[in-house]
Design an enzyme around this catalytic site. Sequence first.
Site, PDB file in Angstrom:
ATOM      1  N   GLN A 166       0.856  -1.190   0.000  1.00  0.00           N
ATOM      2  CA  GLN A 166       0.000   0.000   0.000  1.00  0.00           C
ATOM      3  C   GLN A 166       0.889   1.235   0.000  1.00  0.00           C
ATOM      4  O   GLN A 166       1.988   1.209   0.548  1.00  0.00           O
ATOM      5  CB  GLN A 166      -0.890   0.005   1.246  1.00  0.00           C
ATOM      6  CG  GLN A 166      -1.868   1.163   1.331  1.00  0.00           C
ATOM      7  CD  GLN A 166      -2.138   1.587   2.762  1.00  0.00           C
ATOM      8  OE1 GLN A 166      -1.497   2.477   3.303  1.00  0.00           O
ATOM      9  NE2 GLN A 166      -3.098   0.937   3.384  1.00  0.00           N
TER      10      GLN A 166
ATOM     11  N   SER B  64       1.945  -0.245   5.155  1.00  0.00           N
ATOM     12  CA  SER B  64       0.626   0.381   5.123  1.00  0.00           C
ATOM     13  C   SER B  64       0.826   1.852   4.814  1.00  0.00           C
ATOM     14  O   SER B  64       0.264   2.726   5.445  1.00  0.00           O
ATOM     15  CB  SER B  64      -0.106   0.179   6.456  1.00  0.00           C
ATOM     16  OG  SER B  64       0.651   0.718   7.525  1.00  0.00           O
TER      17      SER B  64
ATOM     18  N   ASP C 171       5.256   2.657   7.511  1.00  0.00           N
ATOM     19  CA  ASP C 171       4.618   3.806   6.870  1.00  0.00           C
ATOM     20  C   ASP C 171       5.046   5.130   7.485  1.00  0.00           C
ATOM     21  O   ASP C 171       4.475   6.160   7.149  1.00  0.00           O
ATOM     22  CB  ASP C 171       3.100   3.668   6.964  1.00  0.00           C
ATOM     23  CG  ASP C 171       2.584   3.850   8.379  1.00  0.00           C
ATOM     24  OD1 ASP C 171       3.323   3.499   9.323  1.00  0.00           O
ATOM     25  OD2 ASP C 171       1.461   4.345   8.546  1.00  0.00           O
TER      26      ASP C 171
ATOM     27  N   GLU D 260      -9.085   3.034   6.897  1.00  0.00           N
ATOM     28  CA  GLU D 260      -8.309   2.338   7.930  1.00  0.00           C
ATOM     29  C   GLU D 260      -7.926   3.245   9.095  1.00  0.00           C
ATOM     30  O   GLU D 260      -7.369   2.773  10.068  1.00  0.00           O
ATOM     31  CB  GLU D 260      -7.034   1.722   7.338  1.00  0.00           C
ATOM     32  CG  GLU D 260      -5.988   2.732   6.928  1.00  0.00           C
ATOM     33  CD  GLU D 260      -4.724   2.117   6.345  1.00  0.00           C
ATOM     34  OE1 GLU D 260      -4.600   0.879   6.338  1.00  0.00           O
ATOM     35  OE2 GLU D 260      -3.867   2.884   5.884  1.00  0.00           O
TER      36      GLU D 260
ATOM     37  N   HIS E 286       1.245   5.736   0.206  1.00  0.00           N
ATOM     38  CA  HIS E 286       0.760   7.102   0.420  1.00  0.00           C
ATOM     39  C   HIS E 286       0.898   7.871  -0.892  1.00  0.00           C
ATOM     40  O   HIS E 286       1.941   7.796  -1.555  1.00  0.00           O
ATOM     41  CB  HIS E 286       1.610   7.836   1.463  1.00  0.00           C
ATOM     42  CG  HIS E 286       1.503   7.279   2.841  1.00  0.00           C
ATOM     43  ND1 HIS E 286       2.489   7.474   3.785  1.00  0.00           N
ATOM     44  CD2 HIS E 286       0.538   6.556   3.446  1.00  0.00           C
ATOM     45  CE1 HIS E 286       2.135   6.884   4.914  1.00  0.00           C
ATOM     46  NE2 HIS E 286       0.952   6.320   4.733  1.00  0.00           N
TER      47      HIS E 286
ATOM     48  N   GLU F 132      -3.523   5.589  -0.334  1.00  0.00           N
ATOM     49  CA  GLU F 132      -4.225   6.489   0.589  1.00  0.00           C
ATOM     50  C   GLU F 132      -3.610   7.875   0.535  1.00  0.00           C
ATOM     51  O   GLU F 132      -2.432   8.048   0.251  1.00  0.00           O
ATOM     52  CB  GLU F 132      -4.199   5.959   2.028  1.00  0.00           C
ATOM     53  CG  GLU F 132      -2.837   5.947   2.690  1.00  0.00           C
ATOM     54  CD  GLU F 132      -2.904   5.696   4.185  1.00  0.00           C
ATOM     55  OE1 GLU F 132      -3.866   6.141   4.830  1.00  0.00           O
ATOM     56  OE2 GLU F 132      -1.974   5.064   4.700  1.00  0.00           O
TER      57      GLU F 132
ATOM     58  N   GLN G 209      -4.505  -2.097  10.687  1.00  0.00           N
ATOM     59  CA  GLN G 209      -3.246  -1.448  10.346  1.00  0.00           C
ATOM     60  C   GLN G 209      -2.469  -1.305  11.643  1.00  0.00           C
ATOM     61  O   GLN G 209      -2.870  -0.559  12.527  1.00  0.00           O
ATOM     62  CB  GLN G 209      -3.501  -0.068   9.724  1.00  0.00           C
ATOM     63  CG  GLN G 209      -2.208   0.691   9.453  1.00  0.00           C
ATOM     64  CD  GLN G 209      -2.421   2.134   9.058  1.00  0.00           C
ATOM     65  OE1 GLN G 209      -1.688   2.674   8.241  1.00  0.00           O
ATOM     66  NE2 GLN G 209      -3.426   2.787   9.641  1.00  0.00           N
TER      67      GLN G 209
END
Length: 766
Positions: A157, A378, A351, A237, A159, A186, A312
């Site tokens: 995943q 994440s 992350d 999340e 950002h 995200e 998460q």
Amino acid sequence: MANGPSHTEAAPGRTKRTSLRTQLLEARPVNRDGFVDEWPEVGLVAMESDGDPRSSIRVQGGVVVEMDGRLRSEFDFIDQFIADHAIDVATSEQCMAVPADEVARRIVDARVPRAEVVALARGLTPARLLEVMKTMNVVEMMMGMQKMRARRTTSNQAHATSGRDNPLQIAADAAEGALRGFSELETTLGIVRYAPLAALGLLIGAQTGRPGVLTQCALEEATELELGMKGLTTYAETISVYGTEKVFVDGDDTPWSKAFLASAYASRGIKMRFTSGTGSEVQMGNAEGRSMLYLEIRCILIAKGAGVQGLQNGSISCIGVPGAVPSGIRAVLAENLVASTLDLECASGNDQSFSHSDLRRTARGLMQLLPGTDFVCSGYSSVPNADNMFAGSNFDAADYDDWNVLQRDLKVDGGLRHVPEEEILAVREKAARALQAVFESFGFPPITDAEVEAVTYAHGSEDLPLRKVVEDLKAAQSMTERGITGLDVVKALEAQGFRDVAESVFNLLRQRVTGDLLHTSAIMDAHGEPLSAVNDPNDYAGPGTGFRPTGARWEELKRLRYTTNANNPETTGGGQGPAVGTGGRILTLDERGPAKPGTRSDEVVVAVSPAFARFFTRTLVDVPLAEVLRSVLAGIEEEGVSARVVRVLSSADLAFIAHSGARLSGSGISVGLLARGTTMIHQRDLPRLSSLELFPQAPLLDLETFRKIGRNAARYAKGDAPEPVPVRNDFMARPRYQAKAAVLQLKETEFIEARRAPLELAVSFG
């Protein structure tokens, strides 16, 4: 040996020196990280605390009447929720009879099926799960993770954010990230009001890059849910849960309210998971003397009991806290393993920036990359960390090649692939053109061809022309007022000639009806079909089994850009002396009784924290609090608006302090100030956890910025719509300052007087 001076002493008459080697070592990046000694009494300890309970369980009549040394009559609401909703009472006493070291062996043993371990874990209490993790070293935990993750296929995943909240940059970077292989993307924002435009850019960009990539806009929970209900996002999340009752209460939440929110998402077919992580309770000053991992295990069991599909975790935004204490990064891996052992989807962190050392951050990432997790990061930053509005990631866009090399070196799948430059440029331009067309269709401020050209080749926000912020904010507000939904986006894309992107967005909306994305570890594959623990269960059973890069995927991982065809910081930051500013000015804050609601419509309330200029005299980076307050007040007065200062005593939470000030302000506008320097402009009618402007990185706030904050607050009070104060971003502020900030917050909480109302303060600078 001959007698002589010791290595710590200088010979008489000689200046003490250090060796060149010591000088070199002291200059190494790792020595810029913040390290602190363990402080078990306040929970600043990773896994080993005498404050953690011993494991126990007793069930009567199908009800847990004792758990981990507490009788049911002594349960807090987290104990009660876990006992009633997360523990399998039918098997718990039998499961708890299995010694902790035996449970650990079954986790590690490839011959013990995953399903057997999951069934055993359902009956274990928080304390027993902690005892299991404490028996394991990191290699054993990684062996366990390889078997215990829910989905067979690993993924990643990213950002996709913008330092200027530019939706065009978000769209282009989302398209590139999707093309590089991320399954989820995200975004978040510096200015919350940009949210609809950011969500729109992320949605269009992701579906341009690859059909089926899921997107979310990480914001205050009500806003996030609204975006999901409108079909502008496809998962969520940032629904945080905590390991102590006090932190829950400070957030106006309980496990039951979080479970209710989860059901709101599920009832609309929107994928969601909770967020937690070691260190959050310490960061908020309410760890109750328990170890970070014990409290995190309670969070994981709350997620299990609430029935959400995943979590998460991996310390997330608090990584600087466990990263500062012994065995803290081991605890982060342990929390990931506990989540997977409890049969939850695990988005395993990586992350947040946590170290200046490339070696250290790589070692932290390898513990998830090597065994594989549902989402190895994440939030891998698909943008340069300077543009990452989550305050930076452990890996960013500059690390793409390194990541791809690691996958190739070790024959592991971290979810990414190398993409030729021409493909990247093509997809970035297409995403920009698609967003340009939708903006035109909706009547939003135009995206120029020059902007499209710039974003196609850009690395970060500094490479893009400036947009008219106020006009974009009006467009974002218009999206909300007009009720624009994902289906409207589909129609606009179709009408403007982007049929393939429209079909991808429509397919995501269709998944809301089927509910397939509600399965544990659900993602969409490259063909836009759901992939989850239901149709892709982890089948690892030892060497030669389970998911491994093979066939076309291994050939893809082989390809690289250049391959040919084949310290202990100060812990108080203050003292009981006066707050002295420049030129010897002494700040005095005299209490004048309970603060009353203001009657003047032209006032701004400045609300300060319990220990502001009462114990603390300087911010986190030694800016005098006398000058901070003076600058904010000067900015307000420059706009011809009056100012009033109050002290909020009942909480050390910035949102609570700022919102309390806004409720007392005649104009409904306030500036909230924490002693360490974190600042917020709030408005009375906004949700408490929202704001007009937030300045979260205290180390980056100078006196000119504080003056601008006061000026903008005054303009809001006059009914103006000023451009937000520019927010600087330093992705390395967290590893350097977060542990110290946690210690300062712990000290701040000592000054809380929970039952006292805000106090009116008379301000003087002597």
